[in-house]
Design an enzyme around this catalytic site. Structure first.
Site, PDB file in Angstrom:
ATOM      1  N   GLU A 229      37.769   4.970 -18.005  1.00 52.09           N
ATOM      2  CA  GLU A 229      37.369   5.100 -19.408  1.00 52.09           C
ATOM      3  C   GLU A 229      38.462   4.658 -20.378  1.00 52.09           C
ATOM      4  O   GLU A 229      38.977   5.454 -21.179  1.00 52.09           O
ATOM      5  CB  GLU A 229      36.954   6.541 -19.698  1.00 52.09           C
ATOM      6  N   GLU A 442      30.379   8.763 -13.359  1.00 52.50           N
ATOM      7  CA  GLU A 442      30.487  10.142 -13.829  1.00 52.50           C
ATOM      8  C   GLU A 442      29.223  10.455 -14.612  1.00 52.50           C
ATOM      9  O   GLU A 442      28.748   9.629 -15.390  1.00 52.50           O
ATOM     10  CB  GLU A 442      31.689  10.368 -14.766  1.00 52.50           C
ATOM     11  N   GLU A 499      39.279  20.655 -19.117  1.00 52.50           N
ATOM     12  CA  GLU A 499      38.528  19.607 -19.805  1.00 52.50           C
ATOM     13  C   GLU A 499      39.314  19.099 -21.016  1.00 52.50           C
ATOM     14  O   GLU A 499      38.899  19.193 -22.164  1.00 52.50           O
ATOM     15  CB  GLU A 499      37.142  20.120 -20.210  1.00 52.50           C
TER      16      GLU A 499
END
Length: 539
Positions: A229, A442, A499
């Site tokens: 990403e 993902e 996260e």
């Protein structure tokens, strides 16, 4: 290097937490009770034209739907989010160690990855667990600063031995290891030496890191992601002032300097990898989602194309469509970035064996209120240079409803927009025409308010996430039945983890983790994901 690894930690990070368990733990058998799936819940009707049934199976087998035997699937993680063992066995600090330790408020409650899921020492049990539930692949990332504590220079053999045993453990349990070289954890020394990804000097360092890893593990790993990403980690720039090497590059230009370095590093790494491992599958992981014009206006259509160009297109056009940026991106970057050479464009073109995409959601796109032209003429406009607005709500004329149920409030970017997945997959195939097919590398869902639950049974019954996977897998099957070449999926994530800026407050794991005891528990969503392949994959 003129400075020790300990100096880097002491000067730039400070003390770190240490887990009680700091040696590799051998796996124990997974209790049979842990592998009992939940009772079936009610599921909404399938897509129009498909008969549904809720009698004894969670799915109704449809003769037009199937995953071929070659379809690969599994679960995913990333080093900084799960490993812990921050300073152990020679690991050097990364920019994320600084961000979580020194930049107050950068993560919720200043939570760090110092211990996380302690997978650095518990990986054998984690692999045993996913093998027991029937998962054929595990995608993980290698921490660059473990192999090269400075990002360059001396190689840390202890780290190579660790990852070799992780890979060997996967193979021992019949789980295919899929490896990502870079998942955002940039070695701090490189950021402080020349500005990290803002300098093309990083290309040589990344390729050398890849060379060491490919040579060590290339005979055991056949699927490699170079970078994860880039649109996300490049947009981390500019980094918070005062903690890293200063740069004179204007803030809005920094993500694009980063992007050009990333593309060159990826392309050279791809070419090296194909030279050393000619039968391997090498790719980078794009991200985003389907972009839907909010209205049928010309302005919204143009804004949507710009969103594609500055999103997926910035990375996919150079690698799949001739080696250069989309025209709208090039019009902007040509005012400050050097042009790619003919040799670089040739090196980029065709430098991904599959179109790998982290495709969590979709959104509506519209022109800025002032219009695209006015936005482009105002470099201080908050939407410049993309000049496209986004929303997760249908227009007011259609009731203003959400595109789909919202995830946890800590992830406002995520809604369950699985209805749009087939169109998205068609768009990718039709636009970039990847010869090796598409992999959803993902996808997952932050169960709303899961962090507030205290009863294990309630936590494991993650109905929102379960429905997400149920409907997402249906959407992929539908797209495949319509001719889209989808070759694999990797669900995020193997366990609850850090996260990033949301710390441990948002949960994406298909397994619950008690962060005090490090005990893992399967959630209903994991069984649902596995069930899709039990029903639909050809034997």
């Amino acid at each position: 290097m003129g400075i020790t690894v300990d100096d880097l930690w002491n000067l730039y990070v400070g003390p770190v937490e240490v887990a009680k368990v700091n040696t590799t733990v051998q796996a124990t058998p997974v209790p049979s009770a842990d592998l009992i799936p939940p009772p079936p819940h009610y599921y909404g009707s399938l897509y129009k034209g498909h008969e549904s049934s809720y009698e004894s199976e969670l799915y109704k087998t449809n003769v037009n739907w199937s995953f071929p035997r070659t379809f690969w699937w599994g679960v995913a993680s990333a080093a900084y989010q799960v490993e812990g063992a921050a300073k152990d066995e020679g690991r050097g600090p990364t920019i994320w160690d600084v961000l979580t330790h020194r930049v107050t408020g950068f993560t919720v409650a200043n939570q760090t990855g110092d211990i996380a899921d302690n997978q650095y020492y518990l990986y054998k049990q984690d692999i045993a667990r996913i093998a027991a539930i029937g998962t054929p692949a595990y995608s993980f990332s290698i921490a660059w600063s473990r192999i090269f504590p400075y990002g360059r220079g001396p190689v840390n053999e202890q780290a190579l031995a660790h990852y070799e045993d992780l890979i060997d453990t996967c193979i021992e349990y019949g789980v295919e290891p899929i490896v990502t070289l870079y998942h955002w954890d940039l070695p701090l020394y490189l950021q402080n030496t020349y500005g990290g990804w803002l300098s093309e000097e990083i290309v040589d360092d990344f390729v050398e890191y890849a060379r060491v890893v490919f040579r060590r593990f290339g005979s055991k790993v056949s699927k490699w992601a170079t970078l994860n990403e880039p649109s996300v980690f490049c947009n981390t720039y500019p980094l918070p002032a005062g903690y890293f090497k200063a740069t004179g590059i204007p803030a809005k230009q920094q993500p694009f300097y980063c992007g050009q370095s990333v593309l060159l590093a990826h392309a050279r790494t791809y070419r090296l990898g194909k030279q050393l491992m000619p039968n391997s599958t090498i790719f980078f992981k794009n991200n985003g989602g389907y972009k839907i014009p909010l209205t049928n206006s010309t302005a919204d259509s143009l804004a949507t194309q710009r969103a594609w160009d500055f999103g997926e297109g910035l990375w996919a056009n150079p690698t799949f469509l001739g080696g250069d940026y989309p025209a709208s991106v090039k019009n902007y970057t040509s005012t400050f970035l050097r042009p790619l050479t003919a040799a670089e464009r040739g090196m980029l073109d065709g430098s991904s064996d599959i179109f790998a995409h982290d495709a969590y959601t979709s959104q509506f796109t519209s022109a800025p209120d002032v219009g695209i032209a006015a936005c482009l003429a105002n470099t201080s406009h908050p939407l410049f240079p993309t000049c496209a607005n986004t929303t997760y709500q249908y227009p007011a004329s259609l009731g203003g409803w959400d595109i789909g149920p919202a995830a946890d409030p800590g992830s406002p970017w995520l809604h369950k927009a699985t209805d749009w997945v087939p169109r998205f997959l068609h768009y990718v195939q039709d636009t970039w025409k990847p010869v090796g097919g598409i992999a959803v590398t993902e996808f997952g869902f932050g169960e709303p308010f899961e962090q507030l639950k205290t009863v294990l049974g309630d936590i494991r019954s993650d109905y929102g996430r379960t429905m997400y996977y149920h409907d997402y897998m249906e959407a992929i099957l539908q797209a495949m039945s319509e001719g889209v070449d989808v070759v694999g999926t990797l669900a995020w994530s193997i366990v609850d983890n850090l996260e990033w800026a949301q710390g441990y407050t948002v949960k994406f794991g298909m397994q619950y983790v008690n962060l005090t005891t490090q005990e893992r528990s399967f959630k209903a969503s994991y069984f649902e994901y596995v069930r899709a392949f039990q029903v639909y994959q050809r034997k």
